[in-house]
Design a protein around this motif. Sequence first.
Motif, PDB file in Angstrom:
ATOM      1  N   PHE A   8     -10.080  -4.077   8.893  1.00  0.00           N
ATOM      2  CA  PHE A   8      -9.562  -3.943   7.544  1.00  0.00           C
ATOM      3  C   PHE A   8     -10.461  -3.086   6.664  1.00  0.00           C
ATOM      4  O   PHE A   8     -10.290  -3.034   5.462  1.00  0.00           O
ATOM      5  N   ASN A  11     -10.232   3.897   4.752  1.00  0.00           N
ATOM      6  CA  ASN A  11     -10.043   4.695   3.557  1.00  0.00           C
ATOM      7  C   ASN A  11      -8.589   4.606   3.114  1.00  0.00           C
ATOM      8  O   ASN A  11      -7.684   4.492   3.945  1.00  0.00           O
ATOM      9  N   LEU A  12      -8.372   4.689   1.812  1.00  0.00           N
ATOM     10  CA  LEU A  12      -7.006   4.568   1.292  1.00  0.00           C
ATOM     11  C   LEU A  12      -6.097   5.667   1.839  1.00  0.00           C
ATOM     12  O   LEU A  12      -4.904   5.452   2.004  1.00  0.00           O
ATOM     13  N   ASP A  13      -6.669   6.846   2.113  1.00  0.00           N
ATOM     14  CA  ASP A  13      -5.835   7.921   2.645  1.00  0.00           C
ATOM     15  C   ASP A  13      -5.409   7.661   4.090  1.00  0.00           C
ATOM     16  O   ASP A  13      -4.569   8.377   4.638  1.00  0.00           O
ATOM     17  N   GLU A  14      -6.001   6.634   4.700  1.00  0.00           N
ATOM     18  CA  GLU A  14      -5.596   6.254   6.055  1.00  0.00           C
ATOM     19  C   GLU A  14      -4.605   5.100   6.059  1.00  0.00           C
ATOM     20  O   GLU A  14      -4.197   4.638   7.119  1.00  0.00           O
ATOM     21  N   LEU A  15      -4.232   4.627   4.871  1.00  0.00           N
ATOM     22  CA  LEU A  15      -3.314   3.498   4.763  1.00  0.00           C
ATOM     23  C   LEU A  15      -2.005   3.693   5.531  1.00  0.00           C
ATOM     24  O   LEU A  15      -1.534   2.752   6.185  1.00  0.00           O
ATOM     25  N   VAL A  18      -2.580   2.763   9.092  1.00  0.00           N
ATOM     26  CA  VAL A  18      -2.767   1.321   9.252  1.00  0.00           C
ATOM     27  C   VAL A  18      -1.421   0.613   9.229  1.00  0.00           C
ATOM     28  O   VAL A  18      -1.131  -0.243  10.078  1.00  0.00           O
ATOM     29  N   LEU A  19      -0.592   0.954   8.252  1.00  0.00           N
ATOM     30  CA  LEU A  19       0.719   0.307   8.124  1.00  0.00           C
ATOM     31  C   LEU A  19       1.589   0.591   9.344  1.00  0.00           C
ATOM     32  O   LEU A  19       2.258  -0.311   9.856  1.00  0.00           O
ATOM     33  N   LEU A  68      -4.011  -6.495   5.157  1.00  0.00           N
ATOM     34  CA  LEU A  68      -4.692  -5.355   4.547  1.00  0.00           C
ATOM     35  C   LEU A  68      -5.722  -5.804   3.522  1.00  0.00           C
ATOM     36  O   LEU A  68      -6.789  -5.207   3.384  1.00  0.00           O
ATOM     37  N   TYR A 141      -6.643   3.497  15.225  1.00  0.00           N
ATOM     38  CA  TYR A 141      -6.105   2.232  14.713  1.00  0.00           C
ATOM     39  C   TYR A 141      -5.232   1.523  15.743  1.00  0.00           C
ATOM     40  O   TYR A 141      -5.249   0.297  15.846  1.00  0.00           O
TER      41      TYR A 141
END
Length: 226
Positions: A8, A11-15, A18-19, A68, A141
Amino acid sequence: MDFLNSFFQFNLDELPFVLLTLIIAFTVHEFAHAYFANKFGDPTAKLLGRVTLNPAVHLDVLGTLLILIAGFGWAKPVPVNRDNFSRPRLMGIIVSAAGPLSNLLLAFLSTLIYFAIVHLGMPGLDSNPRVFEAVRIFFNYMITLNVLLFLFNLIPLPPLDGYRILEDIAPTPLRRKLQQFEQWSIFIFLLILVLPPLRAVTITPLYELVNTIAHGFASFAMLIFQ
């Protein structure tokens, strides 16, 4: 390939990666439960439309968000009626184990696919660094999250699969005693997550084991594609 220390931390740009990984991992996990339950004679999940790879049927919005935010979460559990199995305990173990094992298989296949892409090449990938980086992040991921979900779900606390496996393995007297403590499981789980000493001897080792398994898969893939 760089493997994550904890799933968890990102970086936010990798969200989006992840999703996407969570959608695939949760969907395959719950499908595996439903598929084997139906194969063994329990139509409960099939009647509810759960023997499918449609993510919309399996995902739980809150459970996905929590994984998350807090590092743990869930999908919609697949209902299983073990009374419909000809051999309830054995088939129950297989059905429970099918979910975590499906995540481990996803991680292994993702490792092979990634190394195949890197070593055998993919049209346009070498000439476009941004596309290559996106592919690398996605498979990073796919490998680490799926391995962690495999390990996490084997923790023997309800309602995780590890507990259901333990229930089916345990003798009847022990099984009854375990069921008496089910109501306290959520508090035990929260204590493990919140208290650093307990977390250090339970959850933290899982992250270390994720890297060990992921690197093991990578080493195997390198032997194939070297």
